[in-house]
Design a protein around this motif. Structure first.
Motif, PDB file in Angstrom:
ATOM      1  N   ALA A  37       0.814  -1.214   0.000  1.00  0.00           N
ATOM      2  CA  ALA A  37       0.000   0.000   0.000  1.00  0.00           C
ATOM      3  C   ALA A  37       0.850   1.269   0.000  1.00  0.00           C
ATOM      4  CB  ALA A  37      -0.944   0.002   1.195  1.00  0.00           C
ATOM      5  N   THR A  38       2.047   1.203   0.575  1.00  0.00           N
ATOM      6  CA  THR A  38       2.854   2.417   0.678  1.00  0.00           C
ATOM      7  C   THR A  38       4.296   2.237   0.216  1.00  0.00           C
ATOM      8  OG1 THR A  38       3.379   1.894   2.967  1.00  0.00           O
ATOM      9  CG2 THR A  38       1.481   3.335   2.581  1.00  0.00           C
ATOM     10  N   ARG A  39       4.623   1.118  -0.393  1.00  0.00           N
ATOM     11  CA  ARG A  39       6.001   0.882  -0.849  1.00  0.00           C
ATOM     12  C   ARG A  39       5.969   0.121  -2.174  1.00  0.00           C
ATOM     13  NH1 ARG A  39      11.287   0.849   1.037  1.00  0.00           N
ATOM     14  NH2 ARG A  39      12.525  -0.949   0.460  1.00  0.00           N
ATOM     15  N   PHE A  40       6.826   0.579  -3.087  1.00  0.00           N
ATOM     16  CA  PHE A  40       6.951  -0.037  -4.403  1.00  0.00           C
ATOM     17  C   PHE A  40       8.427  -0.234  -4.682  1.00  0.00           C
ATOM     18  CE2 PHE A  40       8.032   0.601  -8.842  1.00  0.00           C
ATOM     19  CZ  PHE A  40       7.218  -0.320  -9.473  1.00  0.00           C
ATOM     20  N   THR A  41       8.811  -1.395  -5.183  1.00  0.00           N
ATOM     21  CA  THR A  41      10.199  -1.638  -5.577  1.00  0.00           C
ATOM     22  C   THR A  41      10.237  -2.340  -6.931  1.00  0.00           C
ATOM     23  OG1 THR A  41      10.370  -3.802  -4.509  1.00  0.00           O
ATOM     24  CG2 THR A  41      10.955  -1.887  -3.182  1.00  0.00           C
ATOM     25  N   ALA A  42      11.268  -2.047  -7.684  1.00  0.00           N
ATOM     26  CA  ALA A  42      11.489  -2.729  -8.959  1.00  0.00           C
ATOM     27  C   ALA A  42      12.988  -2.856  -9.180  1.00  0.00           C
ATOM     28  CB  ALA A  42      10.854  -1.955 -10.107  1.00  0.00           C
ATOM     29  N   LEU A  43      13.430  -4.047  -9.524  1.00  0.00           N
ATOM     30  CA  LEU A  43      14.818  -4.316  -9.877  1.00  0.00           C
ATOM     31  C   LEU A  43      14.890  -4.398 -11.392  1.00  0.00           C
ATOM     32  CD1 LEU A  43      17.684  -4.994  -8.854  1.00  0.00           C
ATOM     33  CD2 LEU A  43      17.015  -7.400  -8.947  1.00  0.00           C
ATOM     34  N   LEU A  44      15.732  -3.554 -11.983  1.00  0.00           N
ATOM     35  CA  LEU A  44      15.767  -3.415 -13.429  1.00  0.00           C
ATOM     36  C   LEU A  44      17.190  -3.517 -13.952  1.00  0.00           C
ATOM     37  CD1 LEU A  44      13.400  -0.418 -13.194  1.00  0.00           C
ATOM     38  CD2 LEU A  44      12.820  -2.498 -14.420  1.00  0.00           C
ATOM     39  N   PRO A  45      17.342  -3.932 -15.207  1.00  0.00           N
ATOM     40  CA  PRO A  45      18.683  -4.005 -15.798  1.00  0.00           C
ATOM     41  C   PRO A  45      19.256  -2.612 -16.017  1.00  0.00           C
ATOM     42  CG  PRO A  45      17.025  -4.483 -17.456  1.00  0.00           C
ATOM     43  CD  PRO A  45      16.302  -4.364 -16.140  1.00  0.00           C
ATOM     44  N   ALA A  46      20.549  -2.466 -15.831  1.00  0.00           N
ATOM     45  CA  ALA A  46      21.227  -1.182 -15.991  1.00  0.00           C
ATOM     46  C   ALA A  46      21.455  -0.901 -17.466  1.00  0.00           C
ATOM     47  CB  ALA A  46      22.538  -1.176 -15.214  1.00  0.00           C
ATOM     48  N   THR A  47      20.343  -0.668 -18.162  1.00  0.00           N
ATOM     49  CA  THR A  47      20.347  -0.378 -19.593  1.00  0.00           C
ATOM     50  C   THR A  47      19.419   0.811 -19.841  1.00  0.00           C
ATOM     51  OG1 THR A  47      18.451  -1.808 -20.039  1.00  0.00           O
ATOM     52  CG2 THR A  47      20.638  -2.839 -20.151  1.00  0.00           C
ATOM     53  N   PRO A  48      19.538   1.463 -20.985  1.00  0.00           N
ATOM     54  CA  PRO A  48      18.589   2.541 -21.292  1.00  0.00           C
ATOM     55  C   PRO A  48      17.127   2.057 -21.249  1.00  0.00           C
ATOM     56  CG  PRO A  48      20.464   2.685 -22.759  1.00  0.00           C
ATOM     57  CD  PRO A  48      20.608   1.391 -21.987  1.00  0.00           C
ATOM     58  N   ARG A  49      16.889   0.856 -21.693  1.00  0.00           N
ATOM     59  CA  ARG A  49      15.528   0.307 -21.634  1.00  0.00           C
ATOM     60  C   ARG A  49      15.069   0.145 -20.181  1.00  0.00           C
ATOM     61  NH1 ARG A  49      13.378  -5.293 -24.397  1.00  0.00           N
ATOM     62  NH2 ARG A  49      11.226  -5.065 -23.687  1.00  0.00           N
ATOM     63  N   GLY A  50      15.972  -0.298 -19.301  1.00  0.00           N
ATOM     64  CA  GLY A  50      15.652  -0.416 -17.884  1.00  0.00           C
ATOM     65  C   GLY A  50      15.319   0.938 -17.273  1.00  0.00           C
ATOM     66  N   ALA A  51      16.051   1.990 -17.666  1.00  0.00           N
ATOM     67  CA  ALA A  51      15.778   3.335 -17.156  1.00  0.00           C
ATOM     68  C   ALA A  51      14.405   3.822 -17.616  1.00  0.00           C
ATOM     69  CB  ALA A  51      16.871   4.299 -17.611  1.00  0.00           C
ATOM     70  N   ALA A  95      11.801   2.004 -15.614  1.00  0.00           N
ATOM     71  CA  ALA A  95      11.729   2.534 -14.246  1.00  0.00           C
ATOM     72  C   ALA A  95      10.819   3.752 -14.206  1.00  0.00           C
ATOM     73  CB  ALA A  95      13.128   2.898 -13.751  1.00  0.00           C
ATOM     74  N   ARG A  96      10.984   4.639 -15.167  1.00  0.00           N
ATOM     75  CA  ARG A  96      10.150   5.843 -15.224  1.00  0.00           C
ATOM     76  C   ARG A  96       8.685   5.490 -15.413  1.00  0.00           C
ATOM     77  NH1 ARG A  96       7.680   9.338 -18.423  1.00  0.00           N
ATOM     78  NH2 ARG A  96       7.899  11.556 -18.048  1.00  0.00           N
ATOM     79  N   LEU A  97       8.392   4.605 -16.342  1.00  0.00           N
ATOM     80  CA  LEU A  97       7.001   4.228 -16.603  1.00  0.00           C
ATOM     81  C   LEU A  97       6.363   3.542 -15.396  1.00  0.00           C
ATOM     82  CD1 LEU A  97       7.361   2.897 -20.265  1.00  0.00           C
ATOM     83  CD2 LEU A  97       6.264   5.028 -19.518  1.00  0.00           C
ATOM     84  N   LEU A  98       7.096   2.648 -14.750  1.00  0.00           N
ATOM     85  CA  LEU A  98       6.567   1.964 -13.562  1.00  0.00           C
ATOM     86  C   LEU A  98       6.318   2.942 -12.423  1.00  0.00           C
ATOM     87  CD1 LEU A  98       8.819  -1.229 -13.617  1.00  0.00           C
ATOM     88  CD2 LEU A  98       6.331  -1.145 -14.009  1.00  0.00           C
ATOM     89  N   GLY A 143       3.222   5.028 -13.148  1.00  0.00           N
ATOM     90  CA  GLY A 143       2.030   4.200 -12.933  1.00  0.00           C
ATOM     91  C   GLY A 143       1.718   4.023 -11.458  1.00  0.00           C
ATOM     92  N   GLN A 144       2.747   3.807 -10.646  1.00  0.00           N
ATOM     93  CA  GLN A 144       2.521   3.630  -9.215  1.00  0.00           C
ATOM     94  C   GLN A 144       2.073   4.937  -8.567  1.00  0.00           C
ATOM     95  OE1 GLN A 144       2.541   0.644  -7.466  1.00  0.00           O
ATOM     96  NE2 GLN A 144       1.473   2.035  -6.101  1.00  0.00           N
ATOM     97  N   ALA A 145       2.683   6.045  -8.947  1.00  0.00           N
ATOM     98  CA  ALA A 145       2.283   7.342  -8.401  1.00  0.00           C
ATOM     99  C   ALA A 145       0.811   7.622  -8.696  1.00  0.00           C
ATOM    100  CB  ALA A 145       3.170   8.455  -8.959  1.00  0.00           C
ATOM    101  N   VAL A 146       0.397   7.375  -9.927  1.00  0.00           N
ATOM    102  CA  VAL A 146      -0.998   7.587 -10.313  1.00  0.00           C
ATOM    103  C   VAL A 146      -1.914   6.645  -9.524  1.00  0.00           C
ATOM    104  CG1 VAL A 146      -2.628   7.377 -12.242  1.00  0.00           C
ATOM    105  CG2 VAL A 146      -0.436   8.555 -12.564  1.00  0.00           C
ATOM    106  N   ALA A 147      -1.493   5.392  -9.336  1.00  0.00           N
ATOM    107  CA  ALA A 147      -2.299   4.439  -8.557  1.00  0.00           C
ATOM    108  C   ALA A 147      -2.471   4.920  -7.117  1.00  0.00           C
ATOM    109  CB  ALA A 147      -1.651   3.055  -8.581  1.00  0.00           C
ATOM    110  N   TRP A 148      -1.487   5.644  -6.592  1.00  0.00           N
ATOM    111  CA  TRP A 148      -1.574   6.206  -5.246  1.00  0.00           C
ATOM    112  C   TRP A 148      -2.312   7.547  -5.223  1.00  0.00           C
ATOM    113  CZ3 TRP A 148       4.214   5.157  -3.783  1.00  0.00           C
ATOM    114  CH2 TRP A 148       4.339   3.843  -3.290  1.00  0.00           C
ATOM    115  N   GLY A 149      -2.768   8.006  -6.376  1.00  0.00           N
ATOM    116  CA  GLY A 149      -3.496   9.268  -6.447  1.00  0.00           C
ATOM    117  C   GLY A 149      -2.609  10.494  -6.511  1.00  0.00           C
ATOM    118  N   LEU A 150      -1.365  10.321  -6.942  1.00  0.00           N
ATOM    119  CA  LEU A 150      -0.403  11.420  -7.009  1.00  0.00           C
ATOM    120  C   LEU A 150      -0.214  11.875  -8.446  1.00  0.00           C
ATOM    121  CD1 LEU A 150       2.321   9.883  -4.669  1.00  0.00           C
ATOM    122  CD2 LEU A 150       0.433  11.408  -4.040  1.00  0.00           C
TER     123      LEU A 150
END
Length: 144
Positions: free
Chosen positions: A9-23, A26-29, A32-39
């Motif tokens: 409910a109050t914490r989100f984590t994502a482990l991503l590859p250190a690539t431009p695609r991973g970056a 990360a932004r898209l995820l 999405g999480q911020a919007v799901a929290w109403g932010l």
């Protein structure tokens, strides 16, 4: 691509590859999480995008070594959203710098400082570091 995502409910984590695609992911995820929290997802996306791009550019270990990806953590506590990007280069501490007017990069931390209410760097378990930013949220928001 091997991505690990965790959320409460109050914490989100994502482990991503250190690539431009991973970056980008990360932004898209994070948005999405911020919007799901109403932010508002825009400032969250901009901060995560800059910190993730730095993790990929300056925080990655050359070659694809297992366990050397980067982690994005969003934590919501009261009226503060904390954003952390953890990478495997604790020996490379970032600092804002004056970019050449004609250069394409070098302004990421200046942008983070402008968007965030606070930001900094914390040493993690060797060899990691966390670059973090906190955004103060409006007082009238509802808890997720």
């Amino acid at each position: 691509m091997n991505t690990h995502i965790g959320c409460s409910a109050t914490r989100f984590t994502a482990l991503l590859p250190a690539t431009p695609r991973g970056a980008r992911q990360a932004r898209l995820l994070a948005v999405g999480q911020a919007v799901a929290w109403g932010l508002d997802g825009e400032p969250v996306g901009m901060v995560v995008g800059e910190l993730a791009a730095n993790a990929v550019t300056h925080g990655r270990v050359p070659g694809r070594v297992p366990g050397r990806d980067f982690r994005v953590v969003l934590g919501l506590a009261g009226r503060v959203l904390r954003i952390e990007v953890v990478d495997a280069r604790g020996d490379r501490i970032p600092c804002p710098r004056d970019a050449d007017p004609g250069s394409e990069g070098g302004r990421g931390l200046v942008l983070v400082a402008a968007l965030a209410d606070r930001w900094g760097v914390e040493e993690g378990v060797t060899p990691c570091k966390a670059v973090w930013a906190e955004l103060d949220l409006p007082g009238d928001r509802r808890e997720p």
